[in-house]
Design a protein around this motif. Structure first.
Motif, PDB file in Angstrom:
ATOM      1  N   ASN A 214      19.086  37.375 -41.290  1.00  0.00           N
ATOM      2  CA  ASN A 214      17.883  38.123 -41.688  1.00  0.00           C
ATOM      3  C   ASN A 214      17.066  38.535 -40.464  1.00  0.00           C
ATOM      4  OD1 ASN A 214      18.543  37.933 -44.396  1.00  0.00           O
ATOM      5  ND2 ASN A 214      17.296  36.113 -44.737  1.00  0.00           N
ATOM      6  N   ASP A 215      16.988  37.649 -39.469  1.00  0.00           N
ATOM      7  CA  ASP A 215      16.281  37.994 -38.231  1.00  0.00           C
ATOM      8  C   ASP A 215      17.044  39.077 -37.464  1.00  0.00           C
ATOM      9  OD1 ASP A 215      14.179  36.229 -38.642  1.00  0.00           O
ATOM     10  OD2 ASP A 215      15.200  34.568 -37.620  1.00  0.00           O
ATOM     11  N   PHE A 216      18.371  38.996 -37.492  1.00  0.00           N
ATOM     12  CA  PHE A 216      19.193  40.021 -36.842  1.00  0.00           C
ATOM     13  C   PHE A 216      18.914  41.388 -37.448  1.00  0.00           C
ATOM     14  CE2 PHE A 216      23.385  42.296 -36.955  1.00  0.00           C
ATOM     15  CZ  PHE A 216      23.464  42.606 -35.610  1.00  0.00           C
ATOM     16  N   GLU A 217      18.872  41.455 -38.757  1.00  0.00           N
ATOM     17  CA  GLU A 217      18.618  42.731 -39.426  1.00  0.00           C
ATOM     18  C   GLU A 217      17.173  43.191 -39.230  1.00  0.00           C
ATOM     19  OE1 GLU A 217      20.048  42.275 -43.444  1.00  0.00           O
ATOM     20  OE2 GLU A 217      22.138  42.149 -42.777  1.00  0.00           O
ATOM     21  N   LYS A 218      16.262  42.260 -39.138  1.00  0.00           N
ATOM     22  CA  LYS A 218      14.873  42.621 -38.858  1.00  0.00           C
ATOM     23  C   LYS A 218      14.766  43.287 -37.492  1.00  0.00           C
ATOM     24  CE  LYS A 218      10.185  40.709 -38.598  1.00  0.00           C
ATOM     25  NZ  LYS A 218       9.350  39.467 -38.629  1.00  0.00           N
ATOM     26  N   MET A 219      15.512  42.771 -36.512  1.00  0.00           N
ATOM     27  CA  MET A 219      15.516  43.383 -35.177  1.00  0.00           C
ATOM     28  C   MET A 219      16.111  44.790 -35.216  1.00  0.00           C
ATOM     29  SD  MET A 219      16.400  40.328 -32.456  1.00  0.00           S
ATOM     30  CE  MET A 219      17.807  39.648 -33.332  1.00  0.00           C
ATOM     31  N   ILE A 220      17.173  44.957 -35.981  1.00  0.00           N
ATOM     32  CA  ILE A 220      17.783  46.280 -36.135  1.00  0.00           C
ATOM     33  C   ILE A 220      16.761  47.268 -36.695  1.00  0.00           C
ATOM     34  CG2 ILE A 220      19.435  47.606 -37.533  1.00  0.00           C
ATOM     35  CD1 ILE A 220      21.396  45.296 -37.224  1.00  0.00           C
ATOM     36  N   LEU A 221      16.092  46.865 -37.757  1.00  0.00           N
ATOM     37  CA  LEU A 221      15.116  47.744 -38.420  1.00  0.00           C
ATOM     38  C   LEU A 221      13.917  48.027 -37.515  1.00  0.00           C
ATOM     39  CD1 LEU A 221      15.339  46.041 -41.904  1.00  0.00           C
ATOM     40  CD2 LEU A 221      15.963  48.418 -41.438  1.00  0.00           C
ATOM     41  N   GLU A 222      13.440  47.014 -36.806  1.00  0.00           N
ATOM     42  CA  GLU A 222      12.284  47.207 -35.929  1.00  0.00           C
ATOM     43  C   GLU A 222      12.604  48.079 -34.731  1.00  0.00           C
ATOM     44  OE1 GLU A 222      10.885  43.266 -35.056  1.00  0.00           O
ATOM     45  OE2 GLU A 222       9.668  43.174 -36.896  1.00  0.00           O
ATOM     46  N   SER A 223      13.900  48.216 -34.412  1.00  0.00           N
ATOM     47  CA  SER A 223      14.301  49.114 -33.315  1.00  0.00           C
ATOM     48  C   SER A 223      14.358  50.568 -33.766  1.00  0.00           C
ATOM     49  CB  SER A 223      15.660  48.692 -32.760  1.00  0.00           C
ATOM     50  OG  SER A 223      16.704  49.034 -33.654  1.00  0.00           O
ATOM     51  N   GLY A 224      14.122  50.800 -35.083  1.00  0.00           N
ATOM     52  CA  GLY A 224      14.095  52.172 -35.592  1.00  0.00           C
ATOM     53  C   GLY A 224      15.380  52.624 -36.265  1.00  0.00           C
ATOM     54  N   ILE A 225      16.332  51.714 -36.414  1.00  0.00           N
ATOM     55  CA  ILE A 225      17.589  52.054 -37.078  1.00  0.00           C
ATOM     56  C   ILE A 225      17.420  51.871 -38.585  1.00  0.00           C
ATOM     57  CG2 ILE A 225      20.033  51.462 -37.340  1.00  0.00           C
ATOM     58  CD1 ILE A 225      19.988  50.408 -34.471  1.00  0.00           C
ATOM     59  N   HIS A 226      17.900  52.847 -39.354  1.00  0.00           N
ATOM     60  CA  HIS A 226      17.914  52.722 -40.813  1.00  0.00           C
ATOM     61  C   HIS A 226      19.130  51.894 -41.216  1.00  0.00           C
ATOM     62  CE1 HIS A 226      14.862  55.917 -41.214  1.00  0.00           C
ATOM     63  NE2 HIS A 226      15.521  56.527 -40.248  1.00  0.00           N
ATOM     64  N   LEU A 227      18.937  50.926 -42.112  1.00  0.00           N
ATOM     65  CA  LEU A 227      20.021  50.050 -42.547  1.00  0.00           C
ATOM     66  C   LEU A 227      20.136  50.083 -44.068  1.00  0.00           C
ATOM     67  CD1 LEU A 227      22.163  47.828 -42.073  1.00  0.00           C
ATOM     68  CD2 LEU A 227      20.281  46.156 -42.080  1.00  0.00           C
ATOM     69  N   VAL A 228      21.335  50.433 -44.554  1.00  0.00           N
ATOM     70  CA  VAL A 228      21.615  50.479 -45.988  1.00  0.00           C
ATOM     71  C   VAL A 228      22.757  49.505 -46.268  1.00  0.00           C
ATOM     72  CG1 VAL A 228      22.291  51.917 -47.950  1.00  0.00           C
ATOM     73  CG2 VAL A 228      20.941  52.909 -46.090  1.00  0.00           C
ATOM     74  N   LYS A 229      22.547  48.553 -47.198  1.00  0.00           N
ATOM     75  CA  LYS A 229      23.563  47.544 -47.509  1.00  0.00           C
ATOM     76  C   LYS A 229      24.056  47.752 -48.947  1.00  0.00           C
ATOM     77  CE  LYS A 229      21.222  43.777 -46.694  1.00  0.00           C
ATOM     78  NZ  LYS A 229      20.720  42.446 -46.280  1.00  0.00           N
ATOM     79  N   ILE A 230      25.354  48.000 -49.075  1.00  0.00           N
ATOM     80  CA  ILE A 230      25.958  48.289 -50.386  1.00  0.00           C
ATOM     81  C   ILE A 230      27.049  47.262 -50.689  1.00  0.00           C
ATOM     82  CG2 ILE A 230      27.362  49.939 -51.689  1.00  0.00           C
ATOM     83  CD1 ILE A 230      25.946  52.169 -50.085  1.00  0.00           C
ATOM     84  N   TYR A 231      26.987  46.708 -51.899  1.00  0.00           N
ATOM     85  CA  TYR A 231      28.031  45.796 -52.361  1.00  0.00           C
ATOM     86  C   TYR A 231      28.751  46.433 -53.540  1.00  0.00           C
ATOM     87  CZ  TYR A 231      30.521  41.585 -53.746  1.00  0.00           C
ATOM     88  OH  TYR A 231      31.514  40.694 -54.053  1.00  0.00           O
ATOM     89  N   MET A 232      30.063  46.654 -53.388  1.00  0.00           N
ATOM     90  CA  MET A 232      30.883  47.239 -54.446  1.00  0.00           C
ATOM     91  C   MET A 232      31.400  46.115 -55.332  1.00  0.00           C
ATOM     92  SD  MET A 232      30.941  50.537 -53.477  1.00  0.00           S
ATOM     93  CE  MET A 232      32.382  51.345 -54.181  1.00  0.00           C
ATOM     94  N   SER A 233      31.069  46.153 -56.616  1.00  0.00           N
ATOM     95  CA  SER A 233      31.373  45.061 -57.523  1.00  0.00           C
ATOM     96  C   SER A 233      32.394  45.476 -58.588  1.00  0.00           C
ATOM     97  CB  SER A 233      30.088  44.589 -58.213  1.00  0.00           C
ATOM     98  OG  SER A 233      30.340  43.554 -59.131  1.00  0.00           O
ATOM     99  N   ILE A 234      33.482  44.713 -58.684  1.00  0.00           N
ATOM    100  CA  ILE A 234      34.494  44.957 -59.722  1.00  0.00           C
ATOM    101  C   ILE A 234      34.767  43.662 -60.483  1.00  0.00           C
ATOM    102  CG2 ILE A 234      35.631  46.923 -58.622  1.00  0.00           C
ATOM    103  CD1 ILE A 234      37.800  44.965 -57.636  1.00  0.00           C
ATOM    104  N   SER A 235      35.361  43.796 -61.654  1.00  0.00           N
ATOM    105  CA  SER A 235      35.727  42.639 -62.472  1.00  0.00           C
ATOM    106  C   SER A 235      37.052  42.058 -61.990  1.00  0.00           C
ATOM    107  CB  SER A 235      35.840  43.046 -63.939  1.00  0.00           C
ATOM    108  OG  SER A 235      36.943  43.930 -64.122  1.00  0.00           O
TER     109      SER A 235
END
Length: 261
Positions: free
Chosen positions: A156-177
């Protein structure tokens, strides 16, 4: 044949795309063919928007990361192909890292992912990402319990640093049965053009289904944050999932929707 068609539906089926869709369905299904024609129409419209999004990224030196996670055969690669097939390949990358080298195993876990982060004007698509350590690695014994906990405490801290550097971050989880995964594995095994996709991990995926579920739930519970949320895409129907993925990406980035391209 299916139920009686309306004139509008007949018009769709008598187009080039409609006839190709109709002839490619076995058994013959007007319902599936009409659905596919509608999908192609929606896809083309959304891909125009993706070009607009990328133009905005290039013009404004923006940086975007789009992370794809999900079970084996969930459709991550297919979704990424529809996202990228019409945009400028010089300003985007697809990252699908192999297992770490011996040197990489001695480094900080996130180090090899940091090296793949986007430069100005670039979109990077991760076909699996650092989140392998949240699910795939502990389930298959590729990391220790301590390494897993260190990752979960740092991500979570790693991603916070990414976002605070100005990078847009989109996380997608593809879910199947589980049933759909089994069906797709059977299709892969029986198709000579797809057999290369089947890995040793894929072979064990059905047996380890419940263990994957435990770690997946823990991942969502601990990493679905307000600033970096997960988007779960129901992916049993591939075409619907791809449309939903593209819509989510477009809705997640504040690009100029009036930009001329």
């Amino acid at each position: 044949m299916d139920k009686k068609l309306t004139q509008k539906q007949l018009n769709k089926l008598t187009t080039k795309k409609g006839l190709l869709a109709l002839l490619s369905k076995d058994p013959l299904s007007t319902e599936k063919s009409l659905r596919y024609v509608d999908y192609q129409k929606k896809l083309k419209k959304l891909q125009v928007e993706l070009i607009r999004l990328q133009t905005w990224v290039i013009n404004n030196n923006e940086r975007i990361i789009i992370v794809f996670q999900g079970r084996d055969a969930a459709g991550k690669g297919g979704a990424i192909r529809r996202l990228t097939e019409r945009i400028n390949p010089r300003h985007m990358r697809i990252v699908a890292l192999p297992k770490p080298t011996e040197d990489e195993k001695t480094q900080w876990y996130f180090q090899r992912y940091v090296e793949q982060l986007p430069k100005a004007g670039e979109i990077v698509f991760f076909d699996r990402s650092w989140y392998n350590r949240a699910v795939v690695e502990p389930v298959n014994g590729f990391c220790t319990a301590e390494e897993y906990e260190i990752f979960m405490n740092q991500v979570n801290d790693f991603e916070k640093m990414i976002l605070e550097s100005g990078i847009h971050l989109v996380k997608i989880y593809m879910s199947i049965s589980k049933k759909e995964q089994a069906k797709r594995f059977a299709d892969i095994k029986s198709n000579p053009l797809k057999q290369w996709k089947m890995t040793k991990l894929d072979e064990k995926a059905q047996l380890l289904w419940d263990q994957y579920t435990v770690y997946k739930k823990a991942m969502f519970q601990r990493t679905n944050t307000a600033i970096s949320p997960w988007k779960v895409i129901r992916a049993n129907r591939k075409t619907e999932a791809r449309i939903n993925v593209i819509n989510h990406v477009l809705n997640s980035i504040p690009y100029d929707k009036d930009l001329e391209i």
